[in-house]
Design a protein around this motif. Sequence first.
Motif, short mmCIF file in Angstrom:
data_model
loop_
_atom_site.label_atom_id
_atom_site.label_comp_id
_atom_site.label_asym_id
_atom_site.label_seq_id
_atom_site.Cartn_x
_atom_site.Cartn_y
_atom_site.Cartn_z
N THR A 105 0.82 -1.20 0.00
CA THR A 105 0.00 0.00 0.00
C THR A 105 0.86 1.26 0.00
OG1 THR A 105 -0.14 -0.08 2.39
CG2 THR A 105 -1.94 -1.10 1.17
N ALA A 106 2.19 1.10 0.10
CA ALA A 106 3.09 2.26 0.13
C ALA A 106 3.18 2.89 -1.25
CB ALA A 106 4.47 1.83 0.61
N ALA A 107 3.49 4.19 -1.27
CA ALA A 107 3.66 4.90 -2.54
C ALA A 107 4.91 4.38 -3.24
CB ALA A 107 3.78 6.39 -2.29
N ARG A 108 4.93 4.46 -4.56
CA ARG A 108 6.10 4.00 -5.32
C ARG A 108 7.26 4.96 -5.10
NH1 ARG A 108 2.56 2.07 -10.19
NH2 ARG A 108 2.23 -0.02 -9.44
N SER A 109 8.45 4.41 -5.09
CA SER A 109 9.65 5.18 -4.86
C SER A 109 9.95 6.06 -6.08
CB SER A 109 10.82 4.23 -4.62
OG SER A 109 12.04 4.89 -4.75
N PRO A 110 10.30 7.34 -5.87
CA PRO A 110 10.66 8.21 -7.00
C PRO A 110 11.85 7.65 -7.78
CG PRO A 110 10.43 9.49 -4.98
CD PRO A 110 10.30 8.05 -4.61
N VAL A 111 12.77 6.97 -7.10
CA VAL A 111 13.93 6.39 -7.77
C VAL A 111 13.47 5.36 -8.79
CG1 VAL A 111 16.03 5.02 -7.43
CG2 VAL A 111 15.46 6.83 -5.80
N HIS A 112 12.54 4.49 -8.41
CA HIS A 112 12.05 3.48 -9.32
C HIS A 112 11.26 4.09 -10.48
CE1 HIS A 112 12.76 0.84 -5.77
NE2 HIS A 112 13.33 0.12 -6.74
N ILE A 113 10.53 5.13 -10.21
CA ILE A 113 9.75 5.80 -11.26
C ILE A 113 10.69 6.43 -12.28
CG2 ILE A 113 8.19 7.74 -11.74
CD1 ILE A 113 6.82 7.08 -9.04
N ASP A 114 11.76 7.09 -11.78
CA ASP A 114 12.73 7.71 -12.69
C ASP A 114 13.45 6.66 -13.54
OD1 ASP A 114 13.72 10.35 -10.37
OD2 ASP A 114 12.08 10.25 -11.83
N LYS A 115 13.83 5.54 -12.94
CA LYS A 115 14.50 4.47 -13.69
C LYS A 115 13.57 3.91 -14.76
CE LYS A 115 17.84 2.76 -10.35
NZ LYS A 115 18.26 1.59 -9.56
N ALA A 116 12.31 3.72 -14.42
CA ALA A 116 11.34 3.18 -15.38
C ALA A 116 11.12 4.18 -16.51
CB ALA A 116 10.02 2.87 -14.68
N ARG A 117 11.06 5.46 -16.19
CA ARG A 117 10.87 6.50 -17.20
C ARG A 117 12.06 6.54 -18.17
NH1 ARG A 117 9.47 11.09 -13.92
NH2 ARG A 117 7.40 10.23 -13.74
N ASP A 118 13.28 6.46 -17.59
CA ASP A 118 14.49 6.44 -18.44
C ASP A 118 14.49 5.23 -19.37
OD1 ASP A 118 16.77 7.77 -15.91
OD2 ASP A 118 15.42 8.79 -17.32
N ARG A 119 14.11 4.11 -18.84
CA ARG A 119 14.07 2.88 -19.64
C ARG A 119 13.07 3.02 -20.79
NH1 ARG A 119 16.12 -1.35 -21.94
NH2 ARG A 119 14.83 -3.20 -21.88
N LEU A 120 11.90 3.59 -20.53
CA LEU A 120 10.90 3.78 -21.59
C LEU A 120 11.38 4.76 -22.65
CD1 LEU A 120 7.63 3.85 -19.47
CD2 LEU A 120 8.36 2.07 -21.07
N ARG A 121 12.08 5.81 -22.21
CA ARG A 121 12.63 6.78 -23.19
C ARG A 121 13.64 6.11 -24.12
NH1 ARG A 121 13.22 11.23 -18.72
NH2 ARG A 121 11.19 12.20 -18.89
N LYS A 122 14.52 5.29 -23.53
CA LYS A 122 15.51 4.59 -24.33
C LYS A 122 14.85 3.64 -25.32
CE LYS A 122 19.35 4.72 -21.07
NZ LYS A 122 20.22 3.91 -20.21
N LEU A 123 13.82 2.95 -24.87
CA LEU A 123 13.10 2.03 -25.77
C LEU A 123 12.42 2.80 -26.90
CD1 LEU A 123 11.51 -0.47 -23.22
CD2 LEU A 123 13.27 -0.98 -24.92
N ALA A 124 11.90 3.96 -26.59
CA ALA A 124 11.21 4.77 -27.59
C ALA A 124 12.20 5.28 -28.64
CB ALA A 124 10.49 5.93 -26.94
N ARG A 125 13.41 5.61 -28.22
CA ARG A 125 14.44 6.09 -29.16
C ARG A 125 15.10 4.93 -29.92
NH1 ARG A 125 17.97 9.00 -25.16
NH2 ARG A 125 16.30 9.57 -23.81
N GLY A 126 14.88 3.72 -29.42
CA GLY A 126 15.48 2.56 -30.05
C GLY A 126 16.90 2.31 -29.62
N THR A 127 17.33 2.91 -28.51
CA THR A 127 18.70 2.71 -28.01
C THR A 127 18.73 1.82 -26.78
OG1 THR A 127 18.55 4.71 -26.66
CG2 THR A 127 19.49 4.95 -28.86
N GLY A 128 17.60 1.22 -26.40
CA GLY A 128 17.60 0.45 -25.17
C GLY A 128 17.25 -0.91 -25.36
#
Length: 128
Positions: A105-128
């Motif tokens: 029930t705890a809120a998601r960690s900002p660290v995990h959200i930032d890592k997930a966001r970076d991963r999605l950006r890399k996938l979108a650019r085709g570099t991940g």
Amino acid sequence: MGSEFDRENDAAIRPEEARCGSAILDAGKSPADWVSWLQEYRQINIAERTLREKANRLGACFRIGNAMIITPDQIDEILTEDWKCRSNRTSEARSIGSKAGSNTTAARSPVHIDKARDRLRKLARGTG
């Protein structure tokens, strides 16, 4: 089968001629007898109906026709049933495998959200 309490106090409750030699019948009491005893000697107030329902649910009683007999061992089981439930609640909440889903029930960690966001950006650019 009977506890030390019953051997000491049964004489006052059941005279010698009323005993039959059966551990269940000699040590056991009806729910009404237990309610009276608990109120008089331990100042514990419990409704007879509540005691009967708990005894039935736990299978902690003997039946002869419609009559119910509860032994000292069974009354212990009935009285400790609530404590067992409270101590086991945390183990019931555990998830087992991915099908159970998350019980966090705890809120998601900002660290995990930032890592997930970076991963999605890399996938979108085709570099991940």
